[in-house]
Design an enzyme around this catalytic site. Structure first.
Site, PDB file in Angstrom:
ATOM      1  N   SER A  94       1.988   1.654  -5.632  1.00 49.52           N
ATOM      2  CA  SER A  94       0.901   1.297  -4.727  1.00 49.52           C
ATOM      3  C   SER A  94       0.433   2.490  -3.906  1.00 49.52           C
ATOM      4  O   SER A  94      -0.126   3.436  -4.431  1.00 49.52           O
ATOM      5  CB  SER A  94       1.333   0.130  -3.840  1.00 49.52           C
ATOM      6  OG  SER A  94       0.265  -0.380  -3.090  1.00 49.52           O
ATOM      7  N   ASP A 239      -2.959   1.443  -6.837  1.00 52.28           N
ATOM      8  CA  ASP A 239      -3.132   0.346  -7.792  1.00 52.28           C
ATOM      9  C   ASP A 239      -4.307  -0.549  -7.447  1.00 52.28           C
ATOM     10  O   ASP A 239      -4.483  -1.611  -8.036  1.00 52.28           O
ATOM     11  CB  ASP A 239      -1.852  -0.475  -7.928  1.00 52.28           C
ATOM     12  CG  ASP A 239      -1.451  -1.191  -6.650  1.00 52.28           C
ATOM     13  OD1 ASP A 239      -1.869  -0.745  -5.551  1.00 52.28           O
ATOM     14  OD2 ASP A 239      -0.703  -2.187  -6.721  1.00 52.28           O
TER      15      ASP A 239
END
Length: 454
Positions: A94, A239
């Protein structure tokens, strides 16, 4: 939980998060799920393919077939899970720095696993009670093409294309070399926007900026907004499950202000929204004005998803939820944080008025954030003990749902351990910067001294 934190599990790739560890997590997930098929996706990180290969081997060893769907934003992988009815292992860290990687686990309904489901997989992992398939029943892998294109089409069908297209907006986009580089430019152009990009090439070493969309990493986006006379700037994390915005002058918009503006457009009397313990007073004020209810959870998407599902099971309406880091849920679309969909919902507001005017009602709040790294559990525990002692000696209202939050009436400060990195984070909010900085700095000094003495 020992393995899974507030949003999966993460670590420095090939040191903490090794292929051997990922293989074991995949074996545990394959065992617990008992599914015929599981998909594997990844973001653009340099180590993503290596770890996806390990996950595929782990799943195959349990007799599970594997759909390799390649590089795709996490919400795109969740779209695939829901559409195909298969769980997904998402290889991503992330917003973490480039050297990190991680694992998010998604159910066959397209929703990140809730705490109870993660605990079941963790029990298999720690107990090593893996399913082992006979040699001639091991899983097969296949490559699936067209996943990003289908995801973009799905976004387009859910967005208000007419309103956005009629506004003739210019969007400056910074996907940060992440998975959103493969989808968000096309999506925004198909919405009728003129799109200019920076850091728009997928690159797992993230040469242009670190993946976390915070002001220090986004100076180029502000410059691009000004240089191109854009109506709005949009940034993603690695992401693309987050969206952060800049106004038409190239000024950074605090994520809490964005959440408040979107919540004001969504909430009605009797609704409920969900956020975390570091919630801004901006959202509290919006909820109060709307006659809605606010539920607080520990920080992290896993905890917020768990609470939304509990509330919806009781018949409560949750039209919007999320945190001020750009991770926002619109459960009627899908119970996932989706940076591209959040961008589209915000563009619907921008079509009616400039960004600076949209967020103006939520100015007047100052936020300060500090991070303290630790190298051992002794240092972490010493800092948390110091936070507890600091809280006990204060006359502020104490909330210990996730760390130590002190509410002073005019301001608040929070110290908590990160669920994804070896950090203790300090957050403070007040009506003026000096007050917020005073609270954050004082707690920072207390914890720093404790770490030194550990």
């Amino acid at each position: 939980m020992q393995v899974f934190g507030s949003s999966g599990t993460r670590g420095v790739a090939n040191e903490e998060l090794t292929p051997a560890f990922v293989l074991r997590v995949a074996k545990a997930a394959g065992t617990a799920w008992g599914a015929d098929r599981v998909a594997i996706a990844r973001d653009t990180r340099y180590t993503g393919r290596m770890l996806a290969d390990a996950a595929a081997s782990g799943l195959a060893s349990t007799g599970t077939d594997v759909d390799r769907i390649g590089i795709v934003p996490t919400p795109g992988a969740q779209s695939y899970a829901e559409r195909e009815g298969v769980p997904v292992i998402m290889i991503t860290a992330s917003h973490n720095p480039p050297q990190y990687n991680g694992i998010k686990l998604v159910g066959s309904d397209g929703i990140e696993l809730v705490v109870s489901e993660l605990e079941e997989i963790e029990d298999v992992l720690l107990g090593e009670t893996f399913t082992v398939a006979p040699w001639d029943e091991t899983g097969r892998s296949r490559t699936i093409d067209g996943v990003t294109e289908t995801y973009v089409d799905e976004l387009l069908s859910a967005a208000d294309r007419e309103t956005i297209a009629d506004a003739n907006l210019t969007v400056a986009l910074d996907p940060g070399h992440g998975a959103g580089a493969l989808t968000s430019p096309e999506f925004l152009r198909k919405l009728g926007c003129r799109v200019v990009t920076v850091n728009g090439q997928p690159d797992g070493k993230f040469p242009g900026r670190n993946p976390e969309p915070v002001p220090d990493n986004l100076e180029n986006l502000g410059q691009l907004v000004r240089a191109t006379d854009a109506d709005v700037g949009i940034a993603h994390d690695g992401d693309a499950d987050r969206a952060i915005f800049f106004d038409e002058t190239g000024a950074y918009v605090n994520g809490d202000a964005t959440l408040a503006a979107l919540a004001a457009a969504e909430l009605e009397a009797g609704d409920t929204t969900v956020s975390a313990v570091n919630v801004s007073q901006r959202l509290v004020d919006v909820v109060t004005e709307a006659g809605a209810e606010l539920e607080l959870t520990p920080i992290g998407s896993t905890n917020i998803i768990t609470r939304i599902e509990e509330l919806e099971a009781k018949g409560e309406h949750v039209p919007i939820a999320g945190e001020g880091n750009g991770g926002i849920f619109f459960p009627s679309f899908r119970l996932t944080r989706d940076g591209a969909f959040t961008a589209a919902r915000f563009l619907e507001l921008v079509a009616e008025q400039p960004v600076s005017e949209i967020v103006a009602p939520y100015d007047g709040y100052a936020n300060v954030r500090h991070n303290l790294e630790y190298e051992s559990t002794a240092e972490r525990d010493a800092m948390l003990d110091a936070a507890a002692n600091h809280a006990q000696s204060s006359d502020a209202d104490l909330n210990t749902r996730d760390g130590y939050r002190l509410d002073h009436g005019d301001a608040w400060v929070l110290a908590r351990p990160s669920g994804t990195e070896p950090l203790v984070r300090i957050y403070a909010e007040a009506r003026d910067t000096e007050r917020a900085r005073e609270l954050a700095d004082k707690l920072y000094e207390t914890l720093s001294d404790a770490k030194t003495d550990a």
